[in-house]
Design a protein around this motif. Structure first.
Motif, mmCIF file in Angstrom:
data_model
loop_
_atom_site.group_PDB
_atom_site.id
_atom_site.type_symbol
_atom_site.label_atom_id
_atom_site.label_comp_id
_atom_site.label_asym_id
_atom_site.label_seq_id
_atom_site.Cartn_x
_atom_site.Cartn_y
_atom_site.Cartn_z
ATOM 1 N N ASP A 105 4.039 -65.421 17.837
ATOM 2 C CA ASP A 105 4.893 -64.220 17.356
ATOM 3 C C ASP A 105 5.894 -64.685 16.265
ATOM 4 O OD1 ASP A 105 3.339 -62.673 19.091
ATOM 5 O OD2 ASP A 105 4.877 -62.573 20.720
ATOM 6 N N GLY A 106 6.220 -65.888 16.518
ATOM 7 C CA GLY A 106 7.490 -66.439 15.558
ATOM 8 C C GLY A 106 7.073 -66.995 14.530
ATOM 9 N N GLU A 107 5.627 -67.156 14.195
ATOM 10 C CA GLU A 107 5.107 -67.552 12.965
ATOM 11 C C GLU A 107 4.334 -66.766 12.026
ATOM 12 O OE1 GLU A 107 2.991 -71.206 13.966
ATOM 13 O OE2 GLU A 107 4.687 -71.949 15.411
ATOM 14 N N ARG A 108 4.737 -65.452 11.880
ATOM 15 C CA ARG A 108 3.970 -64.510 11.387
ATOM 16 C C ARG A 108 4.536 -63.941 10.162
ATOM 17 N NH1 ARG A 108 1.637 -60.978 16.569
ATOM 18 N NH2 ARG A 108 0.471 -62.510 17.357
ATOM 19 N N SER A 109 5.867 -64.394 9.892
ATOM 20 C CA SER A 109 6.445 -63.672 8.722
ATOM 21 C C SER A 109 5.674 -63.693 7.336
ATOM 22 C CB SER A 109 7.961 -64.587 8.487
ATOM 23 O OG SER A 109 7.544 -66.147 8.221
ATOM 24 N N ALA A 110 4.891 -65.079 6.941
ATOM 25 C CA ALA A 110 4.276 -65.084 5.662
ATOM 26 C C ALA A 110 2.935 -64.097 5.877
ATOM 27 C CB ALA A 110 3.832 -66.460 5.520
#
Length: 281
Positions: A105-110
């Motif tokens: 969940d915390g690595e979906r910004s890109a």
């Protein structure tokens, strides 16, 4: 009187150089064999990292596609077929959605940033240009379905507490518009129309492929847990015919060489006795 030369003094004839044709045939056989071997390996070894891990090389491919889109690849695709601009951006955004859903969940910004960028391109004038606003729903089921699918993907990439309420309403409204279009223009009296290109419902008003593909993807519960996907591997019995075909393709170019060697082993050449001149086996 001259004596015949002894066997020790007889020099063997010079070895003939391999013919060019033979070298070329063996080179072609090697290339075909290597290609068949690579095909068998690709058939047996999983092509992706499964449904949870990130497939290798996908980020590099998406980086290349983004640079191509920034360089006008969408306009070039539009010149090739009517939905070229739309499809190129839609599939780019959905690829990022799929990639982002595999990440924590915390690595979906890109992935969220790129999916939103693609969605904005779909809702721009060039993205809507091929689709008439007079259709039901506006711009048609094809446009609304694929756009809403990507919008649902952007929502799925965000934590539920951080989703934009306006974006959620837009997703729900478009889903309702698609449902209404299917309810009002469904298959009338069980009589769809078959055209040379596609099957259409409602006496030709609604393409079956556009309608049900778009609706099935929009109806997918983006904001809920999705069902478990099927196994990513292919059953062994499905691979067997292809493996046998690749084996045959790899062996056929070598059959002449194998036949010659097998024949040379069975038939021993005659050996001439230099002293007597009598041929013996």
């Amino acid at each position: 009187m001259l004596k015949p030369p002894s066997a020790a003094q007889v020099t063997p004839p010079p070895r003939r150089r391999p013919r060019v044709g033979r070298v070329l045939r063996r080179l072609v056989a090697v290339v075909i064999g290597v290609c068949a071997l690579l095909g068998a390996v690709r058939l047996v070894v999983p092509a992706t990292a499964g449904t949870a891990d990130e497939p290798p090389g996908v980020r590099r491919q998406l980086t290349f596609l983004r640079a191509a889109l920034d360089g006008g690849a969408g306009d070039q695709a539009q010149s090739l077929f009517p939905e070229g601009y739309f499809f190129l951006h839609a599939l780019y955004g959905l690829s990022w959605v799929e990639l982002g859903m595999r990440a924590p969940d915390g690595e979906r910004s890109a992935a969220l940033r790129e999916a939103r960028w693609a969605l904005a391109r779909l809702e721009s004038p060039p993205g809507r240009a091929p689709f008439s606003a007079d259709l039901t729903p506006p711009h048609g089921v094809f446009y609304r379905g694929w756009t809403n699918w990507l919008r649902g993907g952007t929502l799925a990439l965000q934590p539920s507490a951080r989703r934009d309420p306006a974006e959620l309403r837009r997703f729900a409204d478009d889903s309702a518009a698609l449902a209404g279009a299917l309810a009002n223009y469904g298959e009338l009296a069980g009589l769809p129309i078959d055209t040379p290109w596609t099957k259409r419902y409602a006496f030709g008003l609604l393409p079956i492929g556009d309608a049900f593909l778009a609706w099935s993807k929009t109806a997918r519960p983006w904001m809920a847990s999705t069902p478990s996907p099927p196994p990513a591997t292919i059953s062994w019995w499905w691979r067997t015919p292809l493996l046998a075909l690749l084996l045959v393709i790899g062996v056929i170019p070598w059959l002449p060489v194998l036949v010659r060697r097998y024949g040379a082993r069975r038939v021993r050449p005659e050996v001439t006795d230099e002293s007597s001149g009598v041929a013996t086996e």
